[in-house]
Motif scaffolding. Structure first.
Motif, PDB file in Angstrom:
ATOM      1  N   ASN A 291      -2.389 -12.469   2.950  1.00 40.28           N
ATOM      2  CA  ASN A 291      -2.204 -13.814   2.401  1.00 40.28           C
ATOM      3  C   ASN A 291      -0.798 -14.357   2.639  1.00 40.28           C
ATOM      4  OD1 ASN A 291      -4.699 -14.600   1.259  1.00 40.28           O
ATOM      5  ND2 ASN A 291      -4.363 -13.275  -0.514  1.00 40.28           N
ATOM      6  N   SER A 292       0.106 -13.515   3.107  1.00 44.97           N
ATOM      7  CA  SER A 292       1.509 -13.896   3.202  1.00 44.97           C
ATOM      8  C   SER A 292       1.796 -14.662   4.495  1.00 44.97           C
ATOM      9  CB  SER A 292       2.389 -12.657   3.106  1.00 44.97           C
ATOM     10  OG  SER A 292       3.744 -13.031   2.959  1.00 44.97           O
ATOM     11  N   VAL A 293       3.067 -14.903   4.708  1.00 45.98           N
ATOM     12  CA  VAL A 293       3.523 -15.620   5.899  1.00 45.98           C
ATOM     13  C   VAL A 293       4.232 -14.649   6.831  1.00 45.98           C
ATOM     14  CG1 VAL A 293       3.815 -17.802   4.671  1.00 45.98           C
ATOM     15  CG2 VAL A 293       5.739 -16.200   4.813  1.00 45.98           C
TER      16      VAL A 293
ATOM     17  N   ARG B 190      -5.042  -9.683  16.567  1.00 48.92           N
ATOM     18  CA  ARG B 190      -5.650 -10.866  15.972  1.00 48.92           C
ATOM     19  C   ARG B 190      -4.891 -11.232  14.691  1.00 48.92           C
ATOM     20  NH1 ARG B 190     -12.158  -9.569  15.737  1.00 48.92           N
ATOM     21  NH2 ARG B 190     -12.589  -9.420  17.975  1.00 48.92           N
ATOM     22  N   THR B 191      -5.323 -12.314  14.068  1.00 49.40           N
ATOM     23  CA  THR B 191      -4.742 -12.731  12.798  1.00 49.40           C
ATOM     24  C   THR B 191      -5.202 -11.812  11.673  1.00 49.40           C
ATOM     25  OG1 THR B 191      -4.759 -15.038  13.521  1.00 49.40           O
ATOM     26  CG2 THR B 191      -4.510 -14.636  11.160  1.00 49.40           C
ATOM     27  N   MET B 192      -4.260 -11.288  10.922  1.00 54.14           N
ATOM     28  CA  MET B 192      -4.598 -10.476   9.762  1.00 54.14           C
ATOM     29  C   MET B 192      -4.930 -11.388   8.581  1.00 54.14           C
ATOM     30  SD  MET B 192      -2.397  -7.469   7.866  1.00 54.14           S
ATOM     31  CE  MET B 192      -0.984  -8.559   7.633  1.00 54.14           C
ATOM     32  N   SER B 193      -6.023 -11.101   7.896  1.00 50.79           N
ATOM     33  CA  SER B 193      -6.434 -11.911   6.758  1.00 50.79           C
ATOM     34  C   SER B 193      -6.441 -11.071   5.492  1.00 50.79           C
ATOM     35  CB  SER B 193      -7.828 -12.496   6.998  1.00 50.79           C
ATOM     36  OG  SER B 193      -8.807 -11.467   6.923  1.00 50.79           O
ATOM     37  N   ALA B 194      -6.696 -11.723   4.364  1.00 56.75           N
ATOM     38  CA  ALA B 194      -6.726 -11.027   3.082  1.00 56.75           C
ATOM     39  C   ALA B 194      -7.912 -10.072   2.976  1.00 56.75           C
ATOM     40  CB  ALA B 194      -6.763 -12.036   1.940  1.00 56.75           C
ATOM     41  N   ARG B 195      -8.897 -10.210   3.860  1.00 61.06           N
ATOM     42  CA  ARG B 195     -10.065  -9.324   3.820  1.00 61.06           C
ATOM     43  C   ARG B 195      -9.815  -8.010   4.567  1.00 61.06           C
ATOM     44  NH1 ARG B 195     -12.850  -8.128   7.901  1.00 61.06           N
ATOM     45  NH2 ARG B 195     -14.762  -7.688   6.733  1.00 61.06           N
ATOM     46  N   TYR B 196      -8.626  -7.818   5.060  1.00 59.95           N
ATOM     47  CA  TYR B 196      -8.338  -6.626   5.858  1.00 59.95           C
ATOM     48  C   TYR B 196      -8.630  -5.339   5.092  1.00 59.95           C
ATOM     49  CZ  TYR B 196      -6.066  -3.598   9.270  1.00 59.95           C
ATOM     50  OH  TYR B 196      -5.817  -2.627  10.208  1.00 59.95           O
ATOM     51  N   TYR B 197      -8.502  -5.415   3.763  1.00 60.38           N
ATOM     52  CA  TYR B 197      -8.726  -4.218   2.946  1.00 60.38           C
ATOM     53  C   TYR B 197     -10.165  -3.716   3.012  1.00 60.38           C
ATOM     54  CZ  TYR B 197     -11.329  -6.801  -0.614  1.00 60.38           C
ATOM     55  OH  TYR B 197     -12.279  -7.531  -1.274  1.00 60.38           O
ATOM     56  N   LYS B 198     -11.108  -4.579   3.410  1.00 58.98           N
ATOM     57  CA  LYS B 198     -12.522  -4.190   3.382  1.00 58.98           C
ATOM     58  C   LYS B 198     -12.859  -3.128   4.423  1.00 58.98           C
ATOM     59  CE  LYS B 198     -14.271  -8.494   1.405  1.00 58.98           C
ATOM     60  NZ  LYS B 198     -15.210  -9.631   1.557  1.00 58.98           N
TER      61      LYS B 198
ATOM     62  N   ASN C  29      -3.046   0.352  -1.948  1.00 56.89           N
ATOM     63  CA  ASN C  29      -3.271  -0.059  -0.560  1.00 56.89           C
ATOM     64  C   ASN C  29      -4.125  -1.317  -0.471  1.00 56.89           C
ATOM     65  OD1 ASN C  29      -1.757   2.077   0.298  1.00 56.89           O
ATOM     66  ND2 ASN C  29      -3.404   3.133   1.381  1.00 56.89           N
ATOM     67  N   ASN C  30      -5.213  -1.354  -1.249  1.00 57.98           N
ATOM     68  CA  ASN C  30      -6.098  -2.524  -1.198  1.00 57.98           C
ATOM     69  C   ASN C  30      -5.360  -3.794  -1.584  1.00 57.98           C
ATOM     70  OD1 ASN C  30      -8.254  -1.075  -0.294  1.00 57.98           O
ATOM     71  ND2 ASN C  30      -9.476  -1.241  -2.166  1.00 57.98           N
ATOM     72  N   GLN C  31      -4.558  -3.731  -2.642  1.00 57.73           N
ATOM     73  CA  GLN C  31      -3.787  -4.904  -3.050  1.00 57.73           C
ATOM     74  C   GLN C  31      -2.739  -5.254  -1.998  1.00 57.73           C
ATOM     75  OE1 GLN C  31      -4.249  -7.054  -5.444  1.00 57.73           O
ATOM     76  NE2 GLN C  31      -6.008  -5.948  -6.290  1.00 57.73           N
ATOM     77  N   ALA C  32      -2.121  -4.243  -1.404  1.00 63.33           N
ATOM     78  CA  ALA C  32      -1.118  -4.503  -0.362  1.00 63.33           C
ATOM     79  C   ALA C  32      -1.746  -5.209   0.831  1.00 63.33           C
ATOM     80  CB  ALA C  32      -0.473  -3.188   0.080  1.00 63.33           C
TER      81      ALA C  32
END
Length: 397
Positions: A374-376, A319-327, A365-368
């Motif tokens: 958020n990247s392309v 699926r699409t990875m989003s910025a919430r992946y860290y949760k 890791n969370n920031q990564a």
């Protein structure tokens, strides 16, 4: 030869304390001191070096001394065109355009964690909040690049328009949004071309009104517009649709540019090909979290909803990875034999977005996870960049 890292050490520059516009000016000057745009950065760089840096070291330094950029992606010395990198994030768009012969002459990003990653890989600190940057302080460039956030658009009052000395029109409809900052820079600097990247839903946002304003604004500024929704799955094992908007200045190209979006190759990517070996057990979901995700998915399935975790087929794409992946990593989970599934490692997230393994990840890791979410997808952007660069070369003479 002295290296960039040695210069920072000699000047006692601790990057976590110097993610500001002063050091941004200095690194921009170091990267552009011979290519004709150094005057945009020299005064601020000199002031910063004298006031903030030299007071902490014993000996005085010249504003620039020859050194080698010991970073994974050093600045181009032989380049075909110049570009600026706005809403730069960790530099995915920059990397793509450097790879096709571009030279970055200005960059902006507000998030300090992203700035840290950007500096570690490119040897340059982005300037901060774009809303506080005067368009007159940005060097001339051939291509403007921006992966801008999508915000609700509001129409500014006549009094504000008059106070800014701007004409009424589509440009003023974007005030109060970050797209306005792109528009005002394009209006002032008149680049030959631009490329903007956003989420697929930009086209349908607010029943199409938002995209209509964007398209009309760019047309009013004197550009021929091309746009298309492209899926990164043709290059990486991830379903990731993004709208790419490309524009060419009519005054320069006379509407004769021969631009086409890239023909996407048949998708052959498989998630198993980006996975690391010897994974730390900390990436495996706890029984508590795994049970919660299963219960959550079952509850929504009973209601006829499609919400739930994504257990990825290792022979397919994610699926699409989003910025919430860290949760919780729920959108992309990797199955494991005789164990709960696991989330991707930061390096696997980098690979999922097409970043090479030499890309440095200097943050937690969370920031990564947030940064790569958020990247392309770099290879997709690079395919577009190749077409844009080709158009510049063929039609820009």
């Amino acid at each position: 030869m002295t290296t960039y890292s040695e210069i920072k050490e000699r000047l006692n520059i601790k990057i976590d304390r110097h993610l500001n516009d002063g050091f941004a000016a200095l690194t921009h000057y170091w990267q552009n001191h011979t290519n004709g745009v150094s005057q945009y950065f020299k005064p601020s760089a000199k002031e910063y070096l004298q006031k903030e840096i030299l007071s902490t070291v014993e000996d005085s330094e010249q504003l620039y001394i020859p050194f080698k950029f010991d970073v994974p992606f050093p600045p181009k010395t032989d380049f075909k065109f110049r570009f600026i990198d706005l809403f730069a994030g960790i530099g995915g768009i920059r990397l793509a355009y450097q790879n096709v012969g571009g030279k970055c002459v200005f960059t902006s990003e507000w998030n300090n964690f992203a700035k840290k990653t950007y500096e570690a890989n490119f040897g340059e600190v982005p300037y901060g909040d774009i809303t506080g940057i005067n368009e007159n302080d940005i060097p001339d460039h051939d291509v403007l690049l921006a992966g801008f956030p999508c915000q609700p658009f509001s129409i500014a009052g006549v009094s504000k328009k008059n106070a800014l000395g701007r004409k009424h029109g589509f440009l003023d409809e974007t005030q109060g949004t970050l797209f306005f900052d792109i528009a005002r820079i394009i209006e002032k600097k008149k680049p030959k071309a631009f490329m903007l990247e956003n989420v697929k839903n930009l086209v349908s946002h607010d029943k199409g009104k938002t995209f209509k304003v964007i398209r009309n604004t760019l047309t009013e500024l004197g550009y021929s517009i091309y746009y298309q929704v492209l899926d990164a799955k043709h290059f990486v094992p991830q379903h990731r649709e993004r709208i790419i908007i490309v524009g060419f200045r009519n005054e320069f190209f006379k509407k004769n540019e021969s631009f086409e979006f890239p023909k996407l190759p048949k998708s052959k990517a498989k998630i198993k090909n980006i996975l690391e070996t010897d994974i730390d057990p900390k990436y495996t979901l706890s029984d508590k979290l795994w049970n919660y995700l299963q219960d959550y998915a079952a509850k929504h399935k009973a209601k006829g909803n499609g919400f739930g975790f994504g257990l990825t087929d290792l022979e397919g794409i994610s699926r699409t990875m989003s910025a919430r992946y860290y949760k919780d990593g729920a959108e992309i989970l990797i199955p494991q034999e005789n164990s709960n599934p696991r989330r991707l490692t930061p390096r696997e997230c980098a690979r999922l977005q097409g970043f090479p393994d030499k890309f440095i990840i200097p943050v937690s890791n969370n920031q990564a996870y947030k940064q790569f979410g958020n990247s392309v997808a770099v290879p997709l952007i690079q395919a577009v960049a190749k077409q844009l660069a080709k158009t510049l070369e063929e039609n820009g003479k």
